[in-house]
Structure formats: C-alpha cells, structure tokens
Design a protein around this motif. Structure first.
Motif, PDB file in Angstrom:
ATOM      1  N   UNK A  77       0.838  -1.209   0.000  1.00 23.76           N
ATOM      2  CA  UNK A  77       0.000   0.000   0.000  1.00 23.76           C
ATOM      3  C   UNK A  77       0.864   1.247   0.000  1.00 23.76           C
ATOM      4  N   UNK A  78       1.898   1.245   0.822  1.00 25.10           N
ATOM      5  CA  UNK A  78       2.763   2.412   0.959  1.00 25.10           C
ATOM      6  C   UNK A  78       3.515   2.711  -0.335  1.00 25.10           C
ATOM      7  N   UNK A  79       4.141   1.710  -0.921  1.00 21.86           N
ATOM      8  CA  UNK A  79       4.905   1.918  -2.153  1.00 21.86           C
ATOM      9  C   UNK A  79       3.994   2.406  -3.276  1.00 21.86           C
ATOM     10  N   UNK A  80       2.814   1.827  -3.348  1.00 19.18           N
ATOM     11  CA  UNK A  80       1.883   2.197  -4.417  1.00 19.18           C
ATOM     12  C   UNK A  80       1.362   3.620  -4.247  1.00 19.18           C
ATOM     13  N   UNK A  82       2.296   6.121  -1.932  1.00 20.64           N
ATOM     14  CA  UNK A  82       3.217   7.185  -1.551  1.00 20.64           C
ATOM     15  C   UNK A  82       4.282   7.473  -2.611  1.00 20.64           C
ATOM     16  N   UNK A  83       4.517   6.531  -3.507  1.00 21.00           N
ATOM     17  CA  UNK A  83       5.590   6.718  -4.496  1.00 21.00           C
ATOM     18  C   UNK A  83       5.057   6.611  -5.922  1.00 21.00           C
ATOM     19  N   UNK A  84       4.460   5.475  -6.266  1.00 22.03           N
ATOM     20  CA  UNK A  84       4.074   5.263  -7.654  1.00 22.03           C
ATOM     21  C   UNK A  84       2.954   6.194  -8.108  1.00 22.03           C
ATOM     22  N   UNK A  85       1.908   6.297  -7.332  1.00 19.93           N
ATOM     23  CA  UNK A  85       0.794   7.165  -7.721  1.00 19.93           C
ATOM     24  C   UNK A  85       1.231   8.619  -7.762  1.00 19.93           C
ATOM     25  N   UNK A  86       2.072   9.000  -6.806  1.00 12.48           N
ATOM     26  CA  UNK A  86       2.600  10.369  -6.788  1.00 12.48           C
ATOM     27  C   UNK A  86       3.396  10.648  -8.047  1.00 12.48           C
ATOM     28  N   UNK A  87       4.222   9.700  -8.449  1.00  9.90           N
ATOM     29  CA  UNK A  87       5.031   9.878  -9.658  1.00  9.90           C
ATOM     30  C   UNK A  87       4.153   9.938 -10.896  1.00  9.90           C
ATOM     31  N   UNK A 104      12.229  11.778  -6.485  1.00  7.20           N
ATOM     32  CA  UNK A 104      11.885  12.718  -5.419  1.00  7.20           C
ATOM     33  C   UNK A 104      10.871  12.102  -4.456  1.00  7.20           C
ATOM     34  N   UNK A 105       9.877  11.403  -5.011  1.00 10.47           N
ATOM     35  CA  UNK A 105       8.865  10.764  -4.175  1.00 10.47           C
ATOM     36  C   UNK A 105       9.496   9.686  -3.299  1.00 10.47           C
ATOM     37  N   UNK A 106      10.426   8.923  -3.872  1.00 10.44           N
ATOM     38  CA  UNK A 106      11.101   7.870  -3.121  1.00 10.44           C
ATOM     39  C   UNK A 106      11.969   8.454  -2.015  1.00 10.44           C
ATOM     40  N   UNK A 107      12.706   9.501  -2.320  1.00 17.77           N
ATOM     41  CA  UNK A 107      13.560  10.144  -1.307  1.00 17.77           C
ATOM     42  C   UNK A 107      12.718  10.666  -0.155  1.00 17.77           C
ATOM     43  N   UNK A 108      11.621  11.329  -0.476  1.00 19.13           N
ATOM     44  CA  UNK A 108      10.743  11.861   0.569  1.00 19.13           C
ATOM     45  C   UNK A 108      10.140  10.745   1.408  1.00 19.13           C
ATOM     46  N   UNK A 109       9.760   9.661   0.750  1.00 22.16           N
ATOM     47  CA  UNK A 109       9.172   8.522   1.458  1.00 22.16           C
ATOM     48  C   UNK A 109      10.190   7.884   2.399  1.00 22.16           C
ATOM     49  N   UNK A 110      11.428   7.741   1.930  1.00 19.03           N
ATOM     50  CA  UNK A 110      12.473   7.123   2.748  1.00 19.03           C
ATOM     51  C   UNK A 110      12.825   7.981   3.960  1.00 19.03           C
ATOM     52  N   UNK A 144       4.844  -3.192 -14.227  1.00 22.94           N
ATOM     53  CA  UNK A 144       3.702  -2.873 -15.091  1.00 22.94           C
ATOM     54  C   UNK A 144       3.252  -1.429 -14.873  1.00 22.94           C
ATOM     55  N   UNK A 145       3.344  -0.945 -13.644  1.00 21.63           N
ATOM     56  CA  UNK A 145       2.975   0.431 -13.337  1.00 21.63           C
ATOM     57  C   UNK A 145       3.973   1.410 -13.954  1.00 21.63           C
ATOM     58  N   UNK A 146       5.252   1.056 -13.889  1.00 25.52           N
ATOM     59  CA  UNK A 146       6.296   1.959 -14.368  1.00 25.52           C
ATOM     60  C   UNK A 146       6.342   2.074 -15.891  1.00 25.52           C
ATOM     61  N   UNK A 147       6.095   0.977 -16.576  1.00 24.45           N
ATOM     62  CA  UNK A 147       6.340   0.946 -18.018  1.00 24.45           C
ATOM     63  C   UNK A 147       5.551   2.002 -18.803  1.00 24.45           C
ATOM     64  N   UNK A 148       4.241   2.160 -18.574  1.00 21.18           N
ATOM     65  CA  UNK A 148       3.529   3.209 -19.310  1.00 21.18           C
ATOM     66  C   UNK A 148       4.016   4.613 -18.986  1.00 21.18           C
ATOM     67  N   UNK A 149       4.474   4.818 -17.743  1.00 21.35           N
ATOM     68  CA  UNK A 149       5.001   6.129 -17.368  1.00 21.35           C
ATOM     69  C   UNK A 149       6.293   6.407 -18.129  1.00 21.35           C
ATOM     70  N   UNK A 150       7.161   5.408 -18.190  1.00 20.16           N
ATOM     71  CA  UNK A 150       8.439   5.560 -18.881  1.00 20.16           C
ATOM     72  C   UNK A 150       8.240   5.728 -20.387  1.00 20.16           C
ATOM     73  N   UNK A 151       7.314   4.946 -20.951  1.00 20.55           N
ATOM     74  CA  UNK A 151       7.094   4.961 -22.391  1.00 20.55           C
ATOM     75  C   UNK A 151       6.203   6.107 -22.848  1.00 20.55           C
ATOM     76  N   UNK A 152       5.448   6.687 -21.912  1.00 17.15           N
ATOM     77  CA  UNK A 152       4.534   7.762 -22.282  1.00 17.15           C
ATOM     78  C   UNK A 152       3.300   7.268 -23.000  1.00 17.15           C
TER      79      UNK A 152
END
Length: 210
Positions: A77-80, A82-87, A104-110, A144-152
C-alpha cells in the motif's frame, strides 16, 4: 515482597483502544520491529513493544503467516500510494520527468517513513519460497505500473519488448539503490548525481530503441 512492589514489577499495559485503533497500533509496531529485526519478529516482540498481552496480538494476527501478510500488504500500500501514484500524477507523459519525480517521491518517502522502506528492501532480497513469490508478484506489478510512465503510452509488461522491460527494470533497480543511499545518509549531491546518471542511461536506451 509486598503487593504494591509486585505490581510495580509487572509490565505496564496499554489502555483500552477501539479495535480499529488497536489494529493500526499493532501493525505500526510490527512494521517497526520488522525494520529492526527483519522478518523474524514475533507476536511476543510486538506484545512487549506495544505493552499488550500476547493473546491480544493473536486477536489481530491469528497466525505467523497472517502477521507477515499484514506487514507485506502495508508495504505494498505504501509503495503504491506514496511513491508510484505520486510519480504518475506528476510525470506528464515525459519519461525523464517521470524518473526525476519518482526519485523525489522515493527520497521523501524514505526520509518520512524509513521503516516502510527498510522492510521493502529486506523483502526484496529474501528467497524463502513464499516471501520470494510474493515479492516477485509485487515486483511485476511495479514494473507494469512503471512501463507506461516511462514509455509515455499504455504498454503491457507481458507484451513489451525486451528493451522496454529492461528499461522498467533499470528504474526499479535504481530505485532500490537510491532508497539504500537515503537510508545510509548519502548527501543530496550524491543522490542527485545518481538520479542524473540513471536518467542518462534510460535516455540512451530510448535513443537506441528508435
């Protein structure tokens, strides 16, 4: 020994809480203990830290497996959220910007919730069959979450090219290292250099794929 002296020697117990609040308290306690002791933390450890009876912990985590599952679900829940959705919300279909925003989201979360990130890192390197299987499944969800973000654009990880899958893996692997850098006290300059290098690496892969 007098009765009053015996009472003083007893472990203090937490006051009454609503079930929902108690569940959250025990989960937070479990998370903290997992961050300290790894996945070996037990119900007795939680009871001692939370100042409740051991049977109380079993009311909320009926088995050892239930305890581990509850901690893992909280990490997911936290990773999704606090980091992925924010990104995703701030990426604006720009791969380079997406990587920087994710960092930035990961640094803030850590910084804000180091225990969550510590347990995530521990979970990622465990090869006990059930834990490894659950992490691999979550890792695929992240990719799977990252790929569309990276590919646009929308891309299914299972149908993606090898290069596309590896770009997502590169970001995830770099994220795990960046998290370690934050927890180890790496300064801002060092972290920024690492993020810039990651962006250049992915940018090069974009060029190579066109």
């Amino acid at each position: 020994m007098s009765i009053s002296a015996k009472l003083e020697k007893k472990t203090p117990r937490a006051g009454r809480m609503k079930p929902k609040d108690r569940a959250q308290q025990l989960l937070s306690t479990a998370l903290s203990l997992f961050a300290e002791k790894g996945f070996t933390a037990k119900h007795t450890d939680i009871a001692t830290r939370a100042q409740v009876s051991v049977p109380t912990t079993f009311v909320y985590f009926e088995t050892r497996e239930a305890l581990v599952k509850a901690v893992i679900e909280e990490i997911k829940r936290f990773i999704t959220t606090e980091i992925l959705v924010e990104a995703e919300a701030k990426a604006h279909a720009n791969p380079q910007n997406a990587i920087r925003v994710s960092a930035e989201a990961l640094i803030n979360a850590a910084k804000k919730n180091p225990d969550h990130v510590k347990v995530w890192l521990m979970w990622s390197v465990l090869f006990e069959p059930c834990l490894h299987k659950s992490y691999h499944e979550f890792e695929l969800q992240i990719l799977q979450f990252l790929l569309p973000i990276i590919e646009g654009k929308e891309v299914d990880f299972g149908q993606a090219t090898a290069l596309q899958r590896n770009k997502a893996r590169l970001i995830l692997g770099s994220s795990l290292m960046l998290a370690r850098m934050v927890l180890n006290g790496e300064d801002e300059v060092g972290r920024d250099d690492f993020v810039d290098l990651t962006i250049r690496s992915v940018t090069t892969s974009f060029t190579a794929s066109t």
